[in-house]
Scaffold this active site. Structure first.
Site, mmCIF file in Angstrom:
data_model
loop_
_atom_site.group_PDB
_atom_site.id
_atom_site.type_symbol
_atom_site.label_atom_id
_atom_site.label_comp_id
_atom_site.label_asym_id
_atom_site.label_seq_id
_atom_site.Cartn_x
_atom_site.Cartn_y
_atom_site.Cartn_z
ATOM 1 N N SER A 51 -48.099 -23.276 -11.011
ATOM 2 C CA SER A 51 -46.696 -22.901 -10.864
ATOM 3 C C SER A 51 -46.558 -21.471 -10.384
ATOM 4 O O SER A 51 -45.465 -21.035 -10.060
ATOM 5 C CB SER A 51 -45.976 -23.065 -12.199
ATOM 6 N N HIS A 71 -46.863 -29.140 -6.626
ATOM 7 C CA HIS A 71 -46.208 -28.632 -7.837
ATOM 8 C C HIS A 71 -45.095 -29.572 -8.302
ATOM 9 O O HIS A 71 -44.100 -29.755 -7.603
ATOM 10 C CB HIS A 71 -45.654 -27.223 -7.544
ATOM 11 N N ASN A 79 -39.624 -21.641 -8.682
ATOM 12 C CA ASN A 79 -39.762 -20.689 -9.785
ATOM 13 C C ASN A 79 -39.312 -19.284 -9.404
ATOM 14 O O ASN A 79 -38.913 -18.505 -10.261
ATOM 15 C CB ASN A 79 -41.199 -20.678 -10.306
HETATM 16 N N1 3HC Z 1 -40.325 -38.342 -19.788
HETATM 17 C C1 3HC Z 1 -39.758 -39.403 -19.181
HETATM 18 N N2 3HC Z 1 -38.436 -39.608 -19.116
HETATM 19 C C2 3HC Z 1 -37.657 -38.702 -19.710
HETATM 20 C C3 3HC Z 1 -38.159 -37.576 -20.372
HETATM 21 C C4 3HC Z 1 -39.577 -37.414 -20.398
HETATM 22 N N3 3HC Z 1 -40.159 -36.362 -20.989
HETATM 23 N N4 3HC Z 1 -37.129 -36.847 -20.853
HETATM 24 C C5 3HC Z 1 -36.002 -37.496 -20.498
HETATM 25 N N5 3HC Z 1 -36.330 -38.602 -19.821
HETATM 26 C C6 3HC Z 1 -35.398 -39.576 -19.219
HETATM 27 C C7 3HC Z 1 -34.683 -40.379 -20.261
HETATM 28 O O1 3HC Z 1 -35.419 -41.544 -20.588
HETATM 29 C C8 3HC Z 1 -33.382 -40.726 -19.584
HETATM 30 O O2 3HC Z 1 -33.564 -41.794 -18.679
HETATM 31 P P1 3HC Z 1 -32.508 -43.001 -18.666
HETATM 32 O O3 3HC Z 1 -31.128 -42.384 -18.713
HETATM 33 O O4 3HC Z 1 -32.783 -43.692 -17.372
HETATM 34 O O5 3HC Z 1 -32.812 -43.798 -19.835
HETATM 35 C C9 3HC Z 1 -33.114 -39.513 -18.681
HETATM 36 O O6 3HC Z 1 -34.374 -38.838 -18.534
HETATM 37 C C10 3HC Z 1 -32.107 -38.598 -19.303
HETATM 38 O O7 3HC Z 1 -32.582 -38.211 -20.565
HETATM 39 P P2 3HC Z 1 -31.670 -37.910 -21.825
HETATM 40 O O8 3HC Z 1 -30.455 -38.791 -21.793
HETATM 41 O O9 3HC Z 1 -32.524 -37.973 -23.047
HETATM 42 O O10 3HC Z 1 -31.276 -36.393 -21.730
HETATM 43 P P3 3HC Z 1 -30.582 -35.582 -20.571
HETATM 44 O O11 3HC Z 1 -29.591 -36.404 -19.824
HETATM 45 O O12 3HC Z 1 -30.183 -34.320 -21.184
HETATM 46 O O13 3HC Z 1 -31.763 -35.290 -19.546
HETATM 47 C C11 3HC Z 1 -33.430 -33.833 -18.759
HETATM 48 C C12 3HC Z 1 -32.929 -34.627 -19.954
HETATM 49 C C13 3HC Z 1 -33.858 -34.802 -17.646
HETATM 50 C C14 3HC Z 1 -34.634 -33.068 -19.260
HETATM 51 C C15 3HC Z 1 -32.270 -32.902 -18.245
HETATM 52 O O14 3HC Z 1 -31.754 -32.156 -19.299
HETATM 53 C C16 3HC Z 1 -32.709 -31.964 -17.172
HETATM 54 O O15 3HC Z 1 -32.784 -32.314 -16.006
HETATM 55 N N6 3HC Z 1 -33.016 -30.697 -17.542
HETATM 56 C C17 3HC Z 1 -33.511 -29.701 -16.633
HETATM 57 C C18 3HC Z 1 -34.963 -29.921 -16.403
HETATM 58 C C19 3HC Z 1 -35.550 -28.909 -15.455
HETATM 59 O O16 3HC Z 1 -34.897 -28.032 -14.930
HETATM 60 N N7 3HC Z 1 -36.866 -29.029 -15.243
HETATM 61 C C20 3HC Z 1 -37.595 -28.132 -14.410
HETATM 62 C C21 3HC Z 1 -38.290 -27.156 -15.264
HETATM 63 S S1 3HC Z 1 -39.190 -25.986 -14.290
HETATM 64 C C22 3HC Z 1 -40.688 -26.658 -14.068
HETATM 65 O O17 3HC Z 1 -41.004 -27.711 -14.541
HETATM 66 C C23 3HC Z 1 -41.616 -25.892 -13.222
HETATM 67 C C24 3HC Z 1 -42.675 -25.178 -13.982
HETATM 68 O O18 3HC Z 1 -43.570 -24.619 -13.052
HETATM 69 C C25 3HC Z 1 -42.128 -24.077 -14.888
#
Ligand code: 3HC
Length: 283
Positions: free
Chosen positions: A119, A140, A190
């Site tokens: 990352s 990534h 990032n």
């Molecule tokens: N694995 C698989 N599926 C998952 C999951 C996981 N860990 N977490 C959530 N889900 C799925 C759920 O099953 C659900 O699917 P469905 O509606 O089809 O059944 C869907 O995602 C939505 O989940 P929830 O209803 O539980 O919760 P939210 O609607 O709040 O969504 C989230 C959760 C997808 C994590 C959302 O809050 C989100 O998009 N957050 C931002 C995430 C983000 O910005 N990520 C990038 C981080 S930076 C990075 O990774 C880079 C690194 O280098 C730092």
């Protein structure tokens, strides 16, 4: 060269997510880690995810069996001797990553592509640790991998067009969207996301608003699915700090100065969701 067998190195959050999407697409996956217990935990987590998909009628028991059968678990890099692609998602530590790439370079066939989920580290430096810098690239992914649509295809200075095309093709096959990014500190996402999170932490640090208020503000005022402070806890405060430090050093620009409060939380071992305590409590 057709990719059909992939080794994923590292079975943590990112590695297991990457392995899962690869197996779901139909690839044979060798999931590698340093300890068998890590691998067992990862497979258990993947099986649970698949059960959730079955409950939601997105998959059948037969799908689950077929997906799990595509996995081989490995604690030996030598198992990569006949793969066409390795995706490394080990600890974000330069010494460890360079060592892994040197070893993979010796073991894998000359045409195998070696990709890193790094990352923040220089893909060019990782490529230069091998004798095939044209076949090394950044791939990534974003957390949670099964949900997030993006793959940053981070090209080292030395990456060949053929390698980049093979990775774009794979990205499409797994149902994700690739963006073409040159090797640069923090790449694209990032570089934008983590300073935004750092600024959110400054907003709390300076007493402008509480963590809860900052999160509410960005959810309701900017339509973010998760507030920046909650997202920092989700990503890991140590990871956020490490990325800020890479940006700060990489650009020698004070605008990337890590917030002292972020440093304090990391010093206290409050790393976010994974330790049960960050800006929020998860106990
Ligand atoms: N694995 C698989 N599926 C998952 C999951 C996981 N860990 N977490 C959530 N889900 C799925 C759920 O099953 C659900 O699917 P469905 O509606 O089809 O059944 C869907 O995602 C939505 O989940 P929830 O209803 O539980 O919760 P939210 O609607 O709040 O969504 C989230 C959760 C997808 C994590 C959302 O809050 C989100 O998009 N957050 C931002 C995430 C983000 O910005 N990520 C990038 C981080 S930076 C990075 O990774 C880079 C690194 O280098 C730092």
């Amino acid at each position: 060269m057709e990719i059909n067998k992939i080794m994923v190195i590292g079975s943590g959050t990112m590695g297991s997510g990457i392995a899962q999407v690869m197996a779901e697409t139909g690839y044979q996956v060798i999931l590698n880690d340093i300890k068998q217990e890590f691998l067992d935990k990862a497979i258990e987590k993947i099986a649970k995810q698949l059960d959730r998909d079955i409950q939601k009628e997105r998959k059948t028991e037969e799908d689950k069996t077929a997906i799990l059968e595509r996995f081989t678990l490995s604690t030996d890099y030598a198992d990569a001797k006949d793969v066409q692609l390795v995706i490394e998602a080990a600890t974000e530590n330069k010494t460890i990553k360079l060592d892994i790439f040197r070893k993979l370079d010796e073991i894998t066939p000359a045409e195998t592509i070696l990709a890193s989920n790094t990352s923040s580290l220089s893909v060019t430096e990782i490529a230069n640790a091998t004798k095939r810098p044209d076949r090394v690239i950044g791939m990534h992914f974003f957390n949670p991998v099964p949900v997030m649509k993006l793959v940053e295809v981070n090209r080292a200075l030395t990456t060949s067009q053929e390698t980049a095309e093979a990775i774009f093709d794979l990205t499409k096959k797994i149902g994700k969207v690739g963006i073409d990014v040159k090797d640069s500190p923090g790449f694209a996402v990032n570089r934008i996301l983590i300073p935004m999170i750092n600024e959110a932490i400054y907003t709390v640090y300076e007493g402008v608003a509480s963590a809860e208020e900052v999160d509410e503000a960005m959810k309701l005022g900017a339509n973010h699915p998760m507030g920046p402070i909650a997202l920092a806890d989700y990503i890991g405060l140590d990871v956020c700090l490490a990325i800020m430090e890479v940006l700060y050093e990489g650009f020698s620009d004070s605008k990337y100065r890590p917030c002292p409060l972020l440093k304090k939380y990391v010093e206290a071992g409050r790393l976010g969701k994974k330790t049960g305590q960050g800006f929020y409590s998860y106990k």
